[in-house]
Scaffold this motif. Structure first.
Motif, mmCIF file in Angstrom:
data_model
loop_
_atom_site.group_PDB
_atom_site.id
_atom_site.type_symbol
_atom_site.label_atom_id
_atom_site.label_comp_id
_atom_site.label_asym_id
_atom_site.label_seq_id
_atom_site.Cartn_x
_atom_site.Cartn_y
_atom_site.Cartn_z
ATOM 1 N N ASN A 123 0.381 -2.866 -26.737
ATOM 2 C CA ASN A 123 1.825 -2.936 -26.507
ATOM 3 C C ASN A 123 2.231 -3.978 -25.476
ATOM 4 O OD1 ASN A 123 2.741 -0.662 -28.188
ATOM 5 N ND2 ASN A 123 1.423 0.496 -26.823
ATOM 6 N N LYS A 124 1.356 -4.895 -25.105
ATOM 7 C CA LYS A 124 1.648 -5.815 -24.008
ATOM 8 C C LYS A 124 2.760 -6.809 -24.325
ATOM 9 C CE LYS A 124 -2.085 -8.979 -25.083
ATOM 10 N NZ LYS A 124 -3.357 -9.486 -24.641
ATOM 11 N N ASP A 125 3.158 -6.926 -25.574
ATOM 12 C CA ASP A 125 4.223 -7.853 -25.920
ATOM 13 C C ASP A 125 5.608 -7.256 -25.698
ATOM 14 O OD1 ASP A 125 2.399 -9.780 -26.628
ATOM 15 O OD2 ASP A 125 2.320 -9.135 -28.721
ATOM 16 N N GLY A 126 5.696 -5.966 -25.432
ATOM 17 C CA GLY A 126 6.982 -5.315 -25.221
ATOM 18 C C GLY A 126 7.530 -5.570 -23.832
ATOM 19 N N VAL A 127 8.814 -5.344 -23.647
ATOM 20 C CA VAL A 127 9.499 -5.571 -22.381
ATOM 21 C C VAL A 127 8.938 -4.668 -21.288
ATOM 22 C CG1 VAL A 127 11.735 -5.396 -21.213
ATOM 23 C CG2 VAL A 127 11.605 -6.343 -23.512
ATOM 24 N N LEU A 128 8.731 -3.391 -21.593
ATOM 25 C CA LEU A 128 8.217 -2.445 -20.598
ATOM 26 C C LEU A 128 6.880 -2.911 -20.038
ATOM 27 C CD1 LEU A 128 8.401 0.271 -19.126
ATOM 28 C CD2 LEU A 128 7.267 1.296 -21.095
ATOM 29 N N TRP A 129 5.987 -3.365 -20.911
ATOM 30 C CA TRP A 129 4.666 -3.792 -20.450
ATOM 31 C C TRP A 129 4.738 -5.128 -19.726
ATOM 32 C CZ3 TRP A 129 1.321 -0.190 -19.896
ATOM 33 C CH2 TRP A 129 1.446 0.950 -20.684
ATOM 34 N N PHE A 130 5.711 -5.967 -20.076
ATOM 35 C CA PHE A 130 5.916 -7.211 -19.333
ATOM 36 C C PHE A 130 6.319 -6.885 -17.894
ATOM 37 C CE2 PHE A 130 8.888 -10.437 -17.750
ATOM 38 C CZ PHE A 130 8.016 -11.519 -17.686
ATOM 39 N N ILE A 131 7.236 -5.935 -17.744
ATOM 40 C CA ILE A 131 7.679 -5.523 -16.410
ATOM 41 C C ILE A 131 6.514 -4.920 -15.630
ATOM 42 C CG2 ILE A 131 9.182 -3.907 -15.155
ATOM 43 C CD1 ILE A 131 11.236 -4.364 -17.445
ATOM 44 N N ALA A 132 5.690 -4.093 -16.294
ATOM 45 C CA ALA A 132 4.529 -3.497 -15.627
ATOM 46 C C ALA A 132 3.567 -4.580 -15.152
ATOM 47 C CB ALA A 132 3.822 -2.534 -16.570
ATOM 48 N N THR A 133 3.367 -5.608 -15.962
ATOM 49 C CA THR A 133 2.476 -6.703 -15.587
ATOM 50 C C THR A 133 3.019 -7.449 -14.366
ATOM 51 O OG1 THR A 133 1.787 -6.957 -17.884
ATOM 52 C CG2 THR A 133 1.353 -8.811 -16.417
ATOM 53 N N VAL A 134 4.318 -7.700 -14.350
ATOM 54 C CA VAL A 134 4.939 -8.389 -13.219
ATOM 55 C C VAL A 134 4.809 -7.544 -11.952
ATOM 56 C CG1 VAL A 134 7.148 -9.200 -12.280
ATOM 57 C CG2 VAL A 134 6.502 -9.762 -14.630
ATOM 58 N N LEU A 135 5.046 -6.235 -12.050
ATOM 59 C CA LEU A 135 4.937 -5.355 -10.887
ATOM 60 C C LEU A 135 3.518 -5.313 -10.338
ATOM 61 C CD1 LEU A 135 7.247 -2.370 -11.865
ATOM 62 C CD2 LEU A 135 7.610 -4.057 -10.068
ATOM 63 N N VAL A 136 2.536 -5.229 -11.222
ATOM 64 C CA VAL A 136 1.145 -5.211 -10.766
ATOM 65 C C VAL A 136 0.804 -6.527 -10.082
ATOM 66 C CG1 VAL A 136 -1.256 -5.188 -11.561
ATOM 67 C CG2 VAL A 136 0.358 -3.490 -12.418
ATOM 68 N N SER A 137 1.264 -7.633 -10.640
ATOM 69 C CA SER A 137 1.020 -8.945 -10.021
ATOM 70 C C SER A 137 1.671 -9.032 -8.652
ATOM 71 C CB SER A 137 1.561 -10.068 -10.908
ATOM 72 O OG SER A 137 0.918 -10.056 -12.147
ATOM 73 N N LEU A 138 2.894 -8.532 -8.535
ATOM 74 C CA LEU A 138 3.610 -8.551 -7.270
ATOM 75 C C LEU A 138 2.904 -7.694 -6.221
ATOM 76 C CD1 LEU A 138 6.147 -9.423 -5.688
ATOM 77 C CD2 LEU A 138 7.267 -7.370 -6.578
ATOM 78 N N THR A 140 -0.260 -6.808 -6.170
ATOM 79 C CA THR A 140 -1.534 -7.448 -5.851
ATOM 80 C C THR A 140 -1.327 -8.597 -4.862
ATOM 81 O OG1 THR A 140 -2.356 -6.884 -8.037
ATOM 82 C CG2 THR A 140 -3.564 -8.578 -6.844
ATOM 83 N N THR A 141 -0.302 -9.384 -5.071
ATOM 84 C CA THR A 141 0.007 -10.491 -4.170
ATOM 85 C C THR A 141 0.348 -9.987 -2.776
ATOM 86 O OG1 THR A 141 0.816 -11.793 -6.025
ATOM 87 C CG2 THR A 141 1.489 -12.509 -3.831
ATOM 88 N N LEU A 142 1.169 -8.945 -2.703
ATOM 89 C CA LEU A 142 1.563 -8.390 -1.401
ATOM 90 C C LEU A 142 0.351 -7.813 -0.655
ATOM 91 C CD1 LEU A 142 4.920 -6.632 -2.337
ATOM 92 C CD2 LEU A 142 4.615 -8.744 -1.014
ATOM 93 N N ILE A 143 -0.528 -7.158 -1.356
ATOM 94 C CA ILE A 143 -1.731 -6.617 -0.722
ATOM 95 C C ILE A 143 -2.641 -7.729 -0.238
ATOM 96 C CG2 ILE A 143 -3.861 -5.312 -1.171
ATOM 97 C CD1 ILE A 143 -2.191 -3.485 -3.005
ATOM 98 N N ALA A 144 -2.796 -8.769 -1.071
ATOM 99 C CA ALA A 144 -3.662 -9.894 -0.691
ATOM 100 C C ALA A 144 -3.117 -10.634 0.540
ATOM 101 C CB ALA A 144 -3.814 -10.859 -1.865
ATOM 102 N N LYS A 145 -1.798 -10.836 0.605
ATOM 103 C CA LYS A 145 -1.201 -11.533 1.764
ATOM 104 C C LYS A 145 -1.231 -10.646 3.001
ATOM 105 C CE LYS A 145 1.652 -14.935 -0.346
ATOM 106 N NZ LYS A 145 2.320 -16.036 0.242
ATOM 107 N N GLY A 146 -1.072 -9.324 2.809
ATOM 108 C CA GLY A 146 -1.081 -8.415 3.937
ATOM 109 C C GLY A 146 -2.465 -8.279 4.557
#
Length: 148
Positions: A123-138, A140-146
């Protein structure tokens, strides 16, 4: 792949955990897998040494067998078309063999996180999974910078 097909594939593979070996199953046995949650499908083999079966309830025995066989056949046809199993209908039995790619997917379906991964991939092509991917990336970035 829908839930019934995933349950069937998981149960078929984990029944013997052998790739490429053709085994006979009745439509009722396949329907039991289709209607049983994945964690419980490991209990397919009963205490009496026989596989559990689920027949469609009907007063007319022949109509019941036909409906049960048709329901099992639909899921098996999809799994064969996707390359996860091979099967042949032999009188009132299905002769089924799990392929290598079917075994890989069945192993992944064995855990909660594996099932979530399969759900995400399908289901990764759907909007919900796109948002989930963006949130996980965000996150991960915040944890890495912190941490640095």
């Amino acid at each position: 792949m829908n839930r019934e097909e995933a349950r069937i594939l998981h149960g078929l593979y984990h029944h013997r955990e052998i790739v490429g070996e053709e085994l006979p199953y009745s439509a009722g046995e396949i329907n039991w897998l289709a209607n049983t949650p994945i964690p419980e499908s490991k209990l397919w083999l009963g205490e009496d040494g026989k596989l559990k079966s689920l027949e469609t309830g009907s007063e007319n025995y022949l109509a019941s067998i036909g409906a049960t066989s048709a329901a099992a056949g639909r899921s098996l046809a999809y799994l064969q078309a996707a390359g996860y199993i091979t099967y042949k209908k032999d009188s009132n039995l299905f002769r089924i063999a799990v392929t290598g790619s079917g075994a890989d997917l069945a192993r992944e379906l064995n855990s909660f996180w594996g099932r979530m991964n399969v759900l995400y991939k399908s289901n990764k092509d759907g909007v919900l999974w796109f948002i989930a991917t963006v949130l996980v990336s965000l996150i991960t970035t915040l944890i890495a910078k912190g941490g640095s």
